[in-house]
Scaffold this motif. Structure first.
Motif, PDB file in Angstrom:
ATOM      1  N   PHE A  92      16.864  82.656  46.626  1.00 21.15           N
ATOM      2  CA  PHE A  92      15.928  83.545  47.318  1.00 21.15           C
ATOM      3  C   PHE A  92      15.355  82.841  48.550  1.00 21.15           C
ATOM      4  CE2 PHE A  92      16.007  84.316  42.810  1.00 21.15           C
ATOM      5  CZ  PHE A  92      16.180  85.684  42.713  1.00 21.15           C
ATOM      6  N   ARG A  93      15.477  83.474  49.697  1.00 27.01           N
ATOM      7  CA  ARG A  93      14.958  82.895  50.931  1.00 27.01           C
ATOM      8  C   ARG A  93      14.305  83.977  51.788  1.00 27.01           C
ATOM      9  NH1 ARG A  93      19.818  78.629  52.612  1.00 27.01           N
ATOM     10  NH2 ARG A  93      19.803  77.515  50.615  1.00 27.01           N
ATOM     11  N   ALA A  94      13.153  83.628  52.336  1.00 25.35           N
ATOM     12  CA  ALA A  94      12.430  84.586  53.177  1.00 25.35           C
ATOM     13  C   ALA A  94      13.101  84.775  54.528  1.00 25.35           C
ATOM     14  CB  ALA A  94      10.988  84.120  53.368  1.00 25.35           C
ATOM     15  N   GLU A  95      13.965  83.833  54.908  1.00 22.32           N
ATOM     16  CA  GLU A  95      14.647  83.883  56.201  1.00 22.32           C
ATOM     17  C   GLU A  95      13.644  83.986  57.343  1.00 22.32           C
ATOM     18  OE1 GLU A  95      17.621  83.197  56.859  1.00 22.32           O
ATOM     19  OE2 GLU A  95      18.575  83.296  54.886  1.00 22.32           O
ATOM     20  N   ALA A  96      12.567  83.226  57.234  1.00 25.22           N
ATOM     21  CA  ALA A  96      11.552  83.194  58.298  1.00 25.22           C
ATOM     22  C   ALA A  96      12.182  82.675  59.581  1.00 25.22           C
ATOM     23  CB  ALA A  96      10.384  82.299  57.885  1.00 25.22           C
ATOM     24  N   GLY A  97      11.876  83.318  60.678  1.00 27.90           N
ATOM     25  CA  GLY A  97      12.400  82.870  61.964  1.00 27.90           C
ATOM     26  C   GLY A  97      13.793  83.350  62.280  1.00 27.90           C
ATOM     27  N   SER A  98      14.369  84.211  61.421  1.00 28.44           N
ATOM     28  CA  SER A  98      15.737  84.680  61.678  1.00 28.44           C
ATOM     29  C   SER A  98      15.773  86.126  62.161  1.00 28.44           C
ATOM     30  CB  SER A  98      16.581  84.548  60.402  1.00 28.44           C
ATOM     31  OG  SER A  98      16.080  85.386  59.380  1.00 28.44           O
ATOM     32  N   ALA A  99      14.658  86.618  62.651  1.00 26.25           N
ATOM     33  CA  ALA A  99      14.605  87.997  63.143  1.00 26.25           C
ATOM     34  C   ALA A  99      15.658  88.217  64.218  1.00 26.25           C
ATOM     35  CB  ALA A  99      13.216  88.298  63.697  1.00 26.25           C
ATOM     36  N   GLY A 100      16.415  89.282  64.063  1.00 23.23           N
ATOM     37  CA  GLY A 100      17.446  89.601  65.049  1.00 23.23           C
ATOM     38  C   GLY A 100      18.782  88.931  64.816  1.00 23.23           C
ATOM     39  N   ILE A 125      25.642  88.335  55.624  1.00 24.31           N
ATOM     40  CA  ILE A 125      25.598  86.945  56.064  1.00 24.31           C
ATOM     41  C   ILE A 125      24.244  86.302  55.765  1.00 24.31           C
ATOM     42  CG2 ILE A 125      25.542  85.451  58.106  1.00 24.31           C
ATOM     43  CD1 ILE A 125      28.321  86.012  57.437  1.00 24.31           C
ATOM     44  N   ARG A 126      23.162  87.007  56.017  1.00 15.62           N
ATOM     45  CA  ARG A 126      21.819  86.418  55.880  1.00 15.62           C
ATOM     46  C   ARG A 126      20.963  87.359  55.034  1.00 15.62           C
ATOM     47  NH1 ARG A 126      20.282  82.234  59.003  1.00 15.62           N
ATOM     48  NH2 ARG A 126      21.990  82.674  60.439  1.00 15.62           N
ATOM     49  N   GLN A 127      20.878  87.059  53.733  1.00 16.15           N
ATOM     50  CA  GLN A 127      20.181  87.909  52.780  1.00 16.15           C
ATOM     51  C   GLN A 127      18.953  87.208  52.186  1.00 16.15           C
ATOM     52  OE1 GLN A 127      21.963  91.250  51.101  1.00 16.15           O
ATOM     53  NE2 GLN A 127      21.882  91.110  53.324  1.00 16.15           N
ATOM     54  N   HIS A 128      18.011  88.006  51.695  1.00 11.67           N
ATOM     55  CA  HIS A 128      16.862  87.433  50.992  1.00 11.67           C
ATOM     56  C   HIS A 128      17.246  86.980  49.585  1.00 11.67           C
ATOM     57  CE1 HIS A 128      14.018  88.265  54.078  1.00 11.67           C
ATOM     58  NE2 HIS A 128      14.081  89.582  53.976  1.00 11.67           N
ATOM     59  N   GLN A 129      18.238  87.611  49.001  1.00  7.10           N
ATOM     60  CA  GLN A 129      18.714  87.267  47.661  1.00  7.10           C
ATOM     61  C   GLN A 129      20.227  87.150  47.714  1.00  7.10           C
ATOM     62  OE1 GLN A 129      17.538  89.974  44.517  1.00  7.10           O
ATOM     63  NE2 GLN A 129      19.271  89.394  43.230  1.00  7.10           N
ATOM     64  N   PHE A 130      20.741  86.041  47.202  1.00  2.00           N
ATOM     65  CA  PHE A 130      22.182  85.830  47.231  1.00  2.00           C
ATOM     66  C   PHE A 130      22.576  84.873  46.113  1.00  2.00           C
ATOM     67  CE2 PHE A 130      20.068  82.817  49.969  1.00  2.00           C
ATOM     68  CZ  PHE A 130      20.680  81.599  49.710  1.00  2.00           C
ATOM     69  N   GLU A 131      23.873  84.740  45.897  1.00  2.00           N
ATOM     70  CA  GLU A 131      24.377  83.856  44.849  1.00  2.00           C
ATOM     71  C   GLU A 131      25.059  82.643  45.474  1.00  2.00           C
ATOM     72  OE1 GLU A 131      26.733  85.721  41.850  1.00  2.00           O
ATOM     73  OE2 GLU A 131      25.483  87.527  41.812  1.00  2.00           O
ATOM     74  N   LYS A 132      24.920  81.532  44.774  1.00  2.00           N
ATOM     75  CA  LYS A 132      25.550  80.310  45.264  1.00  2.00           C
ATOM     76  C   LYS A 132      25.942  79.439  44.083  1.00  2.00           C
ATOM     77  CE  LYS A 132      23.195  77.616  48.242  1.00  2.00           C
ATOM     78  NZ  LYS A 132      23.182  76.136  48.233  1.00  2.00           N
ATOM     79  N   VAL A 133      27.081  78.797  44.196  1.00  2.00           N
ATOM     80  CA  VAL A 133      27.462  77.748  43.258  1.00  2.00           C
ATOM     81  C   VAL A 133      27.134  76.423  43.938  1.00  2.00           C
ATOM     82  CG1 VAL A 133      29.365  76.593  42.072  1.00  2.00           C
ATOM     83  CG2 VAL A 133      29.239  79.096  42.088  1.00  2.00           C
ATOM     84  N   GLU A 134      26.205  75.693  43.345  1.00  2.00           N
ATOM     85  CA  GLU A 134      25.695  74.461  43.941  1.00  2.00           C
ATOM     86  C   GLU A 134      26.295  73.237  43.252  1.00  2.00           C
ATOM     87  OE1 GLU A 134      23.062  72.443  46.705  1.00  2.00           O
ATOM     88  OE2 GLU A 134      23.849  74.490  46.536  1.00  2.00           O
ATOM     89  N   MET A 135      26.484  72.180  44.023  1.00  2.00           N
ATOM     90  CA  MET A 135      26.893  70.884  43.479  1.00  2.00           C
ATOM     91  C   MET A 135      25.809  69.863  43.826  1.00  2.00           C
ATOM     92  SD  MET A 135      30.888  70.809  44.707  1.00  2.00           S
ATOM     93  CE  MET A 135      30.416  70.981  46.441  1.00  2.00           C
ATOM     94  N   VAL A 136      25.434  69.046  42.857  1.00  2.00           N
ATOM     95  CA  VAL A 136      24.462  67.973  43.075  1.00  2.00           C
ATOM     96  C   VAL A 136      24.982  66.694  42.440  1.00  2.00           C
ATOM     97  CG1 VAL A 136      22.221  67.089  42.270  1.00  2.00           C
ATOM     98  CG2 VAL A 136      22.348  69.319  43.386  1.00  2.00           C
TER      99      VAL A 136
END
Length: 425
Positions: free
Chosen positions: A261-269, A276-287
């Protein structure tokens, strides 16, 4: 977070590292705060020692019948108690100022990171595959998805606002298939341990990985003072926070498929249409959590693991090394993997693999102890997308599209698709 000893001994090098990031010099301010705090701590230690000594002398003075001396000692102890309370507050205030300053500063990048102001200054490392040529004008993913009736932004906006989507039927299955394929690959062939972690965390977790305090506006906060994770990097990296690990057991490698979940602040326009740029999305993360001497090699390995996903899907991509103006706040070196999108006729980021050195480990007090040694050292942490599932869905749709608007299913995904060869065919 930084090693104060390094800053005291190398103030010019520290300020030079900040300058590469476009930051103002801070070494003098940091050293002044640190010196003041250490002076207060030294004075407090001396005052406490004198208080203990005077307390013992009170009894002796009384035993010897010296009431005046005893009273003088009691007055001194009372004064020391007051002063110690004042110094404790001074120490706390100086510590908070120093910590706030250090927490606000980005990590020092490695010498091989190219200087630059933006993504235009990133350097290409390698490419794989050749962009497909179509005998028709390729469409963007949202045109394909909406035409198939399987991607609905309008109804998602009715429920949740902009930058949300509803996937339906075979496209929903395709996204699920991608996540399962990535997890299977990383756990069966790449040596990662699958994790299922919370989607909500407390302040300390985001402080540990560097999203707080500087990037609070980019995250969503609940009414219970929890934060929705921007990526499972937060939970996977914090899994061993405030622990001392056995160096012989390192590296630890974790992977998770999560909602982000990301607010995507500063990405207006920017990228207002599509997924491509969503507030909610899925990701497979590696750490990865490594010993300090393992992290450089581990970054190359992690990047190769992310690349392998695209190779198995036969999606053309390129790898770029991020410059100082584009690299993330907590990273020392970052490789971005950019997949080819025919509908946009350009490469777009689909994975970012970074080594953070001991930057995050210092924040979350995560150390390791070499075999046979008493002294501990901070571990190194790394994170990478393996991959962003929604963006991979976009890449599959655009690269596997056909003239009639249908989408071929990549060979490696067919076992997850219950025999579906073509979506919309």
């Amino acid at each position: 977070m930084f090693d104060l000893k390094f800053i005291r001994e190398n103030p010019e090098a520290f300020d030079k590292a900040l300058a590469r990031r476009g930051e103002e010099a801070k070494a003098e301010e940091i050293i002044a705060l640190d010196s003041s705090r250490r002076a207060v701590q030294t004075e407090a230690q001396a005052a406490q020692a004198r208080r203990n000594e005077a307390s013992k002398l009170i009894g002796k003075a009384k035993a010897q019948g010296s009431e005046a001396e005893a009273q003088a000692l009691m007055d001194e102890v009372s004064g020391l108690k007051t002063r110690l309370s004042e110094m404790e507050e001074e120490d706390r205030t100086l510590g908070e100022k120093l910590n706030t300053l250090l927490m606000s500063l980005p990590n020092m990048v490695y010498d091989d990171v190219p200087d630059g102001d933006s993504e235009d200054d990133n350097t290409e490392v390698r490419t794989w595959g050749k962009p497909a040529r179509f005998d028709f004008d390729p469409k963007e993913h949202f045109e394909l998805g909406e035409a198939l009736g399987m991607m609905d932004f309008e109804r998602a906006a009715k429920m949740s606002g902009s930058r949300f989507v509803v996937l339906k039927d075979q496209l929903a299955r395709l996204e699920r298939a991608l996540g399962q394929f990535m997890l299977d690959l990383h756990t069966t062939e790449h040596g990662y341990t699958e994790m299922l972690t919370p989607a909500m965390v407390r302040d300390t977790a985001l402080l540990g990985t560097g999203q707080l305090p500087k990037f609070g506006e980019d995250a969503f906060k609940t009414t219970t003072d929890h934060w929705l994770i921007p990526t499972s990097e937060v939970t996977l990296t914090n899994f061993h926070s405030d622990e001392i690990l056995d160096e012989e057991e390192l590296p630890y490698r974790f992977t998770a498929h999560s909602q982000c979940f990301r607010a995507e602040a500063g990405s207006a326009g920017r990228d207002t249409r599509g997924m491509i740029r969503q507030h909610q999305f899925e990701k497979v993360e590696m750490v990865s959590i490594t010993a300090p001497d393992q992290s450089d090699e581990e970054l190359e390995r992690m990047t190769a693991c992310a690349e392998e996903v695209l190779k198995r899907l036969h999606l053309p991509y390129r790898v770029v090394k991020l410059c100082t103006g584009d690299i993330g706040f907590g990273a020392r070196r970052t490789y971005d993997i950019e997949v080819w999108l025919p509908g946009q006729d350009k490469y777009r980021e689909i994975s970012s693999c970074s080594t953070c050195g001991d930057f995050q480990a210092r924040r979350m007090k995560m150390r390791c102890r070499p075999k046979g040694e008493k002294k501990t050292q901070f571990v190194h942490t790394l994170n990478g997308s393996g991959l962003a599932v929604g963006r991979t869905l976009i890449a599959v749709m655009e690269n596997y599209q056909q003239a009639n608007g249908s989408i071929r299913v990549p060979e490696v995904l067919k076992p997850y698709m219950r025999g579906i060869d073509v979506i919309g065919g």
